[in-house]
Design a protein around this motif. Sequence first.
Motif, PDB file in Angstrom:
ATOM      1  N   ILE A  11       0.849  -1.196   0.000  1.00 22.15           N
ATOM      2  CA  ILE A  11       0.000   0.000   0.000  1.00 22.15           C
ATOM      3  C   ILE A  11       0.878   1.238   0.000  1.00 22.15           C
ATOM      4  CG2 ILE A  11      -1.605   1.335   1.419  1.00 22.15           C
ATOM      5  CD1 ILE A  11      -2.814  -1.369   2.235  1.00 22.15           C
ATOM      6  N   ARG A  69       0.291  -9.219  -4.725  1.00 25.15           N
ATOM      7  CA  ARG A  69      -0.962  -8.694  -4.167  1.00 25.15           C
ATOM      8  C   ARG A  69      -1.986  -9.802  -3.944  1.00 25.15           C
ATOM      9  NH1 ARG A  69      -1.005  -3.544  -3.670  1.00 25.15           N
ATOM     10  NH2 ARG A  69       0.090  -2.347  -5.235  1.00 25.15           N
ATOM     11  N   HIS A  93      -6.797  -3.118   7.681  1.00 23.35           N
ATOM     12  CA  HIS A  93      -6.525  -1.832   8.324  1.00 23.35           C
ATOM     13  C   HIS A  93      -6.794  -1.844   9.825  1.00 23.35           C
ATOM     14  CE1 HIS A  93      -6.681  -0.055   4.259  1.00 23.35           C
ATOM     15  NE2 HIS A  93      -6.040   0.973   4.797  1.00 23.35           N
ATOM     16  N   TYR A 105     -12.001  -0.109   6.381  1.00 19.07           N
ATOM     17  CA  TYR A 105     -12.954   0.574   5.518  1.00 19.07           C
ATOM     18  C   TYR A 105     -13.878  -0.476   4.932  1.00 19.07           C
ATOM     19  CZ  TYR A 105     -14.746   3.343   1.631  1.00 19.07           C
ATOM     20  OH  TYR A 105     -15.566   4.012   0.756  1.00 19.07           O
ATOM     21  N   PHE A 165     -16.777  -1.196   1.943  1.00 18.02           N
ATOM     22  CA  PHE A 165     -17.351  -0.655   0.708  1.00 18.02           C
ATOM     23  C   PHE A 165     -18.838  -0.413   0.899  1.00 18.02           C
ATOM     24  CE2 PHE A 165     -13.785  -3.337  -0.921  1.00 18.02           C
ATOM     25  CZ  PHE A 165     -12.977  -2.276  -1.291  1.00 18.02           C
ATOM     26  N   TYR A 223     -15.520  -9.542  -2.263  1.00 20.36           N
ATOM     27  CA  TYR A 223     -14.726  -8.646  -3.101  1.00 20.36           C
ATOM     28  C   TYR A 223     -13.434  -9.282  -3.634  1.00 20.36           C
ATOM     29  CZ  TYR A 223     -12.615  -4.404  -4.876  1.00 20.36           C
ATOM     30  OH  TYR A 223     -12.055  -3.473  -5.716  1.00 20.36           O
ATOM     31  N   ALA A 254     -12.129 -10.512  -7.400  1.00 18.34           N
ATOM     32  CA  ALA A 254     -10.878 -10.019  -7.990  1.00 18.34           C
ATOM     33  C   ALA A 254     -10.003 -11.184  -8.452  1.00 18.34           C
ATOM     34  CB  ALA A 254     -10.124  -9.147  -6.982  1.00 18.34           C
ATOM     35  N   LEU A 295     -10.115 -15.262   1.753  1.00 22.40           N
ATOM     36  CA  LEU A 295      -9.168 -15.392   0.638  1.00 22.40           C
ATOM     37  C   LEU A 295      -8.078 -16.431   0.905  1.00 22.40           C
ATOM     38  CD1 LEU A 295      -8.712 -11.596  -0.147  1.00 22.40           C
ATOM     39  CD2 LEU A 295     -10.124 -13.262  -1.355  1.00 22.40           C
ATOM     40  N   ASP A 326     -12.513   8.385   0.649  1.00 21.92           N
ATOM     41  CA  ASP A 326     -11.642   7.929   1.727  1.00 21.92           C
ATOM     42  C   ASP A 326     -10.436   7.193   1.119  1.00 21.92           C
ATOM     43  OD1 ASP A 326     -10.498   6.439   3.870  1.00 21.92           O
ATOM     44  OD2 ASP A 326     -12.394   6.608   4.953  1.00 21.92           O
ATOM     45  N   ARG A 336      -8.700   5.021   2.240  1.00 21.53           N
ATOM     46  CA  ARG A 336      -8.702   3.585   2.561  1.00 21.53           C
ATOM     47  C   ARG A 336      -9.522   2.780   1.563  1.00 21.53           C
ATOM     48  NH1 ARG A 336     -11.155   3.465   8.232  1.00 21.53           N
ATOM     49  NH2 ARG A 336     -12.437   4.973   7.122  1.00 21.53           N
ATOM     50  N   ALA A 337     -10.402   3.435   0.802  1.00 21.21           N
ATOM     51  CA  ALA A 337     -11.180   2.705  -0.197  1.00 21.21           C
ATOM     52  C   ALA A 337     -10.229   2.095  -1.227  1.00 21.21           C
ATOM     53  CB  ALA A 337     -12.187   3.630  -0.868  1.00 21.21           C
ATOM     54  N   GLU A 393      -6.951   1.731  -0.844  1.00 18.46           N
ATOM     55  CA  GLU A 393      -6.011   0.830  -0.169  1.00 18.46           C
ATOM     56  C   GLU A 393      -6.636  -0.527   0.078  1.00 18.46           C
ATOM     57  OE1 GLU A 393      -3.948   4.538   2.287  1.00 18.46           O
ATOM     58  OE2 GLU A 393      -4.960   2.933   3.381  1.00 18.46           O
ATOM     59  N   THR A 394      -7.918  -0.522   0.454  1.00 18.07           N
ATOM     60  CA  THR A 394      -8.594  -1.787   0.734  1.00 18.07           C
ATOM     61  C   THR A 394      -8.740  -2.609  -0.547  1.00 18.07           C
ATOM     62  OG1 THR A 394      -9.786  -0.740   2.547  1.00 18.07           O
ATOM     63  CG2 THR A 394     -10.673  -2.800   1.716  1.00 18.07           C
ATOM     64  N   ALA A 395      -9.120  -1.945  -1.619  1.00 20.70           N
ATOM     65  CA  ALA A 395      -9.243  -2.656  -2.895  1.00 20.70           C
ATOM     66  C   ALA A 395      -7.898  -3.254  -3.291  1.00 20.70           C
ATOM     67  CB  ALA A 395      -9.746  -1.702  -3.977  1.00 20.70           C
ATOM     68  N   GLN A 396      -6.841  -2.457  -3.123  1.00 21.51           N
ATOM     69  CA  GLN A 396      -5.488  -2.943  -3.423  1.00 21.51           C
ATOM     70  C   GLN A 396      -5.142  -4.143  -2.561  1.00 21.51           C
ATOM     71  OE1 GLN A 396      -2.889   0.357  -2.618  1.00 21.51           O
ATOM     72  NE2 GLN A 396      -2.525   0.749  -4.779  1.00 21.51           N
ATOM     73  N   ALA A 397      -5.391  -3.994  -1.257  1.00 22.04           N
ATOM     74  CA  ALA A 397      -4.996  -5.037  -0.312  1.00 22.04           C
ATOM     75  C   ALA A 397      -5.760  -6.329  -0.570  1.00 22.04           C
ATOM     76  CB  ALA A 397      -5.218  -4.568   1.119  1.00 22.04           C
ATOM     77  N   LEU A 398      -6.933  -6.234  -1.183  1.00 24.83           N
ATOM     78  CA  LEU A 398      -7.702  -7.442  -1.471  1.00 24.83           C
ATOM     79  C   LEU A 398      -7.364  -7.999  -2.856  1.00 24.83           C
ATOM     80  CD1 LEU A 398     -11.086  -6.336   0.103  1.00 24.83           C
ATOM     81  CD2 LEU A 398      -9.523  -8.067   0.982  1.00 24.83           C
ATOM     82  N   ALA A 432      -7.213  -6.367  -5.966  1.00 26.55           N
ATOM     83  CA  ALA A 432      -7.891  -5.887  -7.172  1.00 26.55           C
ATOM     84  C   ALA A 432      -6.890  -5.348  -8.191  1.00 26.55           C
ATOM     85  CB  ALA A 432      -8.899  -4.800  -6.799  1.00 26.55           C
ATOM     86  N   ILE A 453      -9.937  -1.522  -9.337  1.00 26.05           N
ATOM     87  CA  ILE A 453      -9.801  -0.470  -8.318  1.00 26.05           C
ATOM     88  C   ILE A 453     -10.540   0.780  -8.784  1.00 26.05           C
ATOM     89  CG2 ILE A 453      -8.175   1.099  -7.191  1.00 26.05           C
ATOM     90  CD1 ILE A 453      -6.138  -1.191  -7.234  1.00 26.05           C
TER      91      ILE A 453
END
Lengths: 216, 230
Positions: A52, A77, A84, A88, A90, A100, A104, A152, B126, B128-129, B131-136, B138, B143
């Motif tokens: 990140i 990734r 976090h 956060y 969605f 989610y 992906a 996951l 935000d 973190r939106a 960052e969260t997509a990245q961390a999961l 995407a 993203i």
Amino acid sequence: MSLLTVRALVRSLGQRRLLAIDELCLSAGESCVLTGANGSGKSTLLRILAGIDAPDAGTGCFDGRPFGWSPYPDWLRKQVTYVHQQPYVFHSSVIDNVAYGLRARGVPRAERARRVEEALSWARLHHLLDSPPARLSGGEKQRLALARAWVLRPRLLLLDEPTASLDADSRRQTIELLRTFADAGTTAIIACHDRDVIELPAMRRLDLVDGRIITD
Amino acid sequence: MTLWDATLAALLLLVSGDRELWGIVGVSLSVTLRAMLVATPLGIAAGYLLATVAFPGRRLLIVLTQGLLASPTVVVGLILYLLLSRQGVFGELQLLFTQTAMIIGQVLIALPVLIAFSLSAIQGADPRARETAQALGASAPRIAWTLLLEVRFALMAAVCSAFGRIVSEIGCALMVGGNIAGVTRNMPTAIALETSKGDFAQGIALGIVLLLVALGINSAFAFFQGEARR
Ligand SMILES: Nc1ncnc2c1ncn2[C@@H]1O[C@H](COP(=O)(O)OP(=O)(O)OP(=O)(O)O)[C@@H](O)[C@H]1O
Ligand SMILES: [Mg+2]
């Protein structure tokens, strides 16, 4: 066999060293708890490992494959997941949140539904399925985020204070889960101040002081 | 004809489904909808890129977009007229005084609104939106899609705002459309030109329709902005 190795990891902010790690080696299946005072760099380290944020310098190797941060590779990734400190969610639905990462990864619908279902019951989120995710309480969001990551089955799981905003039940349950992670051979780094987590058996302990690892 | 009589005649035109009147309304809505269909994806994509990708000249482009927000539509029309007229660079295409020319003009007027609004919507998301997509795990397109969905209400507000601006603009439509009956005569040009020729009833009727459209679109704008702030 080492799953993750990072070397000479440096992150500065002006003159200030936020992070300076000579070497960090994690074996596959090993769980670490990352402790340290507020501002010692725990979140900074986890965010860098998750891709990140990028460090100013440093090299990494995951499962025998070298990687860097410019850019942090996509294949990595898909193996590493970060949760976090204040997750956060969605603004879709609870189910879409959990699904989610599976979407992906192109997981087929039937399998996706099965795994989401499993994660939902693990995180006891079933009674919240109709609530707008943004309206969930802090602890409920935390559980949703944990379920979203856990579903996951990542090779490396990075959790930033996962028990900080949980009530006693959810905390106990999360700690139970951390134990099952370890048993299932998931490699995890958990930033935490929680005694009960730190004292879990077979937990390696990393202590950060001013961005440096001192106990190992 | 008194104002009272004209208003009555206007209402009669509206309820009797007057061909000419509703034809003009149709031209307006169809031109504006098609312009929005073209401008919306372009504007949102440009806003997203400006918000997320660092490249030289980015700041300048942002300032330029904001400067163009209030560009007088008649000047946009003038420039487009010069480009499309027989001596212009695109004169060959013979687009002057067609609906296509009106659509192009409305796209140009709508774009800065869409870009500026979606830029600020995405910048306001935000962090973190992403960052969260990245961390999961995407990919970059996923993203982007996720972020746009997260700010969907602000984007809808942008669309309403752009629609409101172009459906009622007259300067450009007049310059490049030419108020040709049945082809390029839309609500604003008809009101401005036909009323002065003495057709009060039609002017008032069109005024009522345009007012209702503006009212509807602004209510939608307010609704979406309220939702976006929640
Ligand atoms: N982007 C940034 N800009 C400025 N300062 C930063 C940034 N990121 C981190 N820091 C600083 O780096 C230091 C380490 O922060 P970090 O969040 O990693 O601490 P932490 O160990 O996770 O603390 P806590 O226990 O409170 O979560 C802090 O002093 C913080 O202010
Ligand atoms: Mg922290």
